[in-house]
Design an enzyme around this catalytic site. Structure first.
Site, short mmCIF file in Angstrom:
data_model
loop_
_atom_site.label_atom_id
_atom_site.label_comp_id
_atom_site.label_asym_id
_atom_site.label_seq_id
_atom_site.Cartn_x
_atom_site.Cartn_y
_atom_site.Cartn_z
CG ASP A 89 50.37 13.44 21.73
OD1 ASP A 89 50.59 14.51 22.31
OD2 ASP A 89 51.05 13.02 20.78
CE1 TYR A 141 60.34 21.67 31.37
CE2 TYR A 141 61.56 23.08 32.88
CZ TYR A 141 60.63 22.08 32.66
OH TYR A 141 59.98 21.50 33.73
CE LYS A 177 57.12 22.96 32.44
NZ LYS A 177 55.85 22.23 32.57
CB ILE A 186 60.48 16.62 41.54
CG1 ILE A 186 59.97 18.01 41.98
CG2 ILE A 186 59.71 15.51 42.23
CD1 ILE A 186 60.14 18.34 43.44
CB THR A 217 60.10 12.57 38.08
OG1 THR A 217 60.73 13.51 37.19
CG2 THR A 217 59.38 13.31 39.19
P1 NAP Z 1 57.97 12.69 33.72
O1 NAP Z 1 58.49 11.85 34.83
O2 NAP Z 1 58.70 12.69 32.42
O3 NAP Z 1 56.44 12.31 33.44
C1 NAP Z 1 55.70 13.04 32.50
C2 NAP Z 1 54.73 12.12 31.80
O4 NAP Z 1 54.12 12.88 30.72
C3 NAP Z 1 55.40 10.92 31.14
O5 NAP Z 1 54.62 9.77 31.29
C4 NAP Z 1 55.51 11.37 29.70
O6 NAP Z 1 55.65 10.30 28.78
C5 NAP Z 1 54.20 12.10 29.55
N1 NAP Z 1 54.15 12.88 28.34
C6 NAP Z 1 55.17 13.38 27.59
N2 NAP Z 1 54.69 13.98 26.49
C7 NAP Z 1 53.34 13.86 26.51
C8 NAP Z 1 52.29 14.26 25.66
N3 NAP Z 1 52.53 14.90 24.50
N4 NAP Z 1 51.02 13.97 26.02
C9 NAP Z 1 50.75 13.32 27.16
N5 NAP Z 1 51.70 12.88 28.00
C10 NAP Z 1 52.98 13.16 27.69
O7 NAP Z 1 57.83 14.21 34.20
P2 NAP Z 1 57.75 14.82 35.69
O8 NAP Z 1 59.12 15.07 36.14
O9 NAP Z 1 56.82 14.03 36.53
O10 NAP Z 1 57.13 16.25 35.36
C11 NAP Z 1 55.73 16.50 35.37
C12 NAP Z 1 55.52 17.98 35.15
O11 NAP Z 1 56.21 18.73 36.16
C13 NAP Z 1 56.08 18.49 33.81
O12 NAP Z 1 55.23 19.47 33.29
C14 NAP Z 1 57.43 19.08 34.20
O13 NAP Z 1 57.86 20.07 33.30
C15 NAP Z 1 57.09 19.66 35.56
N6 NAP Z 1 58.26 19.84 36.42
C16 NAP Z 1 59.04 18.77 36.75
C17 NAP Z 1 60.16 18.98 37.54
C18 NAP Z 1 61.08 17.86 37.95
O14 NAP Z 1 62.14 18.14 38.51
N7 NAP Z 1 60.73 16.61 37.76
C19 NAP Z 1 60.49 20.26 37.98
C20 NAP Z 1 59.67 21.33 37.61
C21 NAP Z 1 58.56 21.10 36.83
P3 NAP Z 1 57.14 10.00 28.19
O15 NAP Z 1 57.92 9.42 29.33
O16 NAP Z 1 56.90 9.04 27.09
O17 NAP Z 1 57.69 11.31 27.72
#
Ligand code: NAP
Length: 252
Positions: free
Chosen positions: A63, A156, A160, A189, A191
């Site tokens: 975490d 958010y 960022k 993205i 996800t």
């Molecule tokens: P995601 O699918 O939610 O995956 C993120 C992972 O991080 C999940 O396994 C989540 O677990 C875990 N997590 C949450 N809180 C945590 C903590 N305190 N310590 C360790 N792990 C933790 O997110 P993603 O879309 O792949 O995004 C990854 C990164 O890219 C993030 O920083 C996000 O802000 C950034 N981003 C994403 C997008 C997009 O459109 N997807 C766009 C711009 C930027 P839980 O599922 O239990 O929360």
């Protein structure tokens, strides 16, 4: 030679989404990957998948908001793999979508704790090990929301934006150690994070697609390739930069 041959890389939030795809790609390109996340089951399954296909990976529960755990895991990764070359600060959460005047302190802090303090803790405890390696790379996941406003999720955006500038400042601080620090700025993205947003409103997918001049939202692999580039020595002259991977979202 593979693109990340013999590099030891920690990926936070590595069990799902962009983190997961990055772990798979880094391992395929020869890195030893420390997959870390709060999701144990998904993280363990991912490392099994990587190891079965000939890669090298191990899972740690981490975490990023828990400094003691961050310190412990960084030490254990180095004991397991012998060194540390790179850190991908990927763990992040979206937070509730409310206007600023309705947000509670608790909601604000929850996002800041993971998205900003988590990057601080992981960078703080990874740096001494990367310094010992003589060079390295830190890749911080920011967002298009760290570059432009979209008129939603204020905390958010703030988080960022902070990550973007933390990256530039750390790039200056650690350039003398040949440690490069860059931010990555994904558009929307596909996800679990975005899926969760869309579940509430199916029309949202079309709306999100239309925000990107290329006509659709991106895939996790689109971001993973950017992360691989920044981890690898192909980007050895790149530091303090903002790698925007957004289908043109921020062109306007
Ligand atoms: P995601 O699918 O939610 O995956 C993120 C992972 O991080 C999940 O396994 C989540 O677990 C875990 N997590 C949450 N809180 C945590 C903590 N305190 N310590 C360790 N792990 C933790 O997110 P993603 O879309 O792949 O995004 C990854 C990164 O890219 C993030 O920083 C996000 O802000 C950034 N981003 C994403 C997008 C997009 O459109 N997807 C766009 C711009 C930027 P839980 O599922 O239990 O929360």
């Amino acid at each position: 030679m593979k693109r990340a041959e013999n590099k030891v890389v920690i990926v936070t939030g590595g069990a799902l989404g962009i983190g997961r795809e990055s772990c798979l790609l880094l391992a395929k390109e020869g890195a030893k990957v420390a997959v870390t996340d709060v999701l144990n089951k998904e993280g363990m399954e991912l490392t099994q998948e990587i190891n079965k296909s000939g890669g090298v990976a191990k899972f740690w529960h981490l975490d990023v908001t828990d400094e003691k755990e961050v310190e412990k895991v960084c030490g254990e990764v180095v004991r397991e793999f012998g060194k540390l070359d790179a850190l991908v600060n990927n763990a992040g959460i979206g937070g509730v979508d409310k206007p600023t005047h309705e947000l509670t302190e608790k909601e604000w802090d929850a996002v800041m704790n993971v998205n900003v303090k988590g990057v601080f803790f992981c960078t703080k405890h990874a740096i001494p090990y990367i310094q010992k390696s003589g060079s390295g790379s830190i890749v911080n996941l920011s967002s298009i929301y760290g570059l432009v406003g979209a008129g939603d999720i204020p905390h958010y955006h703030a988080s960022k934006g902070a990550v973007r500038l933390m990256s530039k400042n750390d790039a200056l601080i650690y350039a003398k150690d040949n440690i490069r620090v860059n931010s990555v700025h994904p558009g929307f993205i596909w996800t679990p994070l975005v899926e969760a947003l869309i579940k509430k409103d199916p029309e949202q997918r079309k709306k999100l697609d239309s925000l990107h001049p290329l006509g659709h939202i991106g895939e996790a692999i689109d971001i993973a390739y950017g992360i691989l580039y920044l981890v690898s020595d192909e980007s050895k002259f790149v530091t303090g930069s903002e790698l925007v991977i957004d289908g043109g979202y921020t062109c306007k």
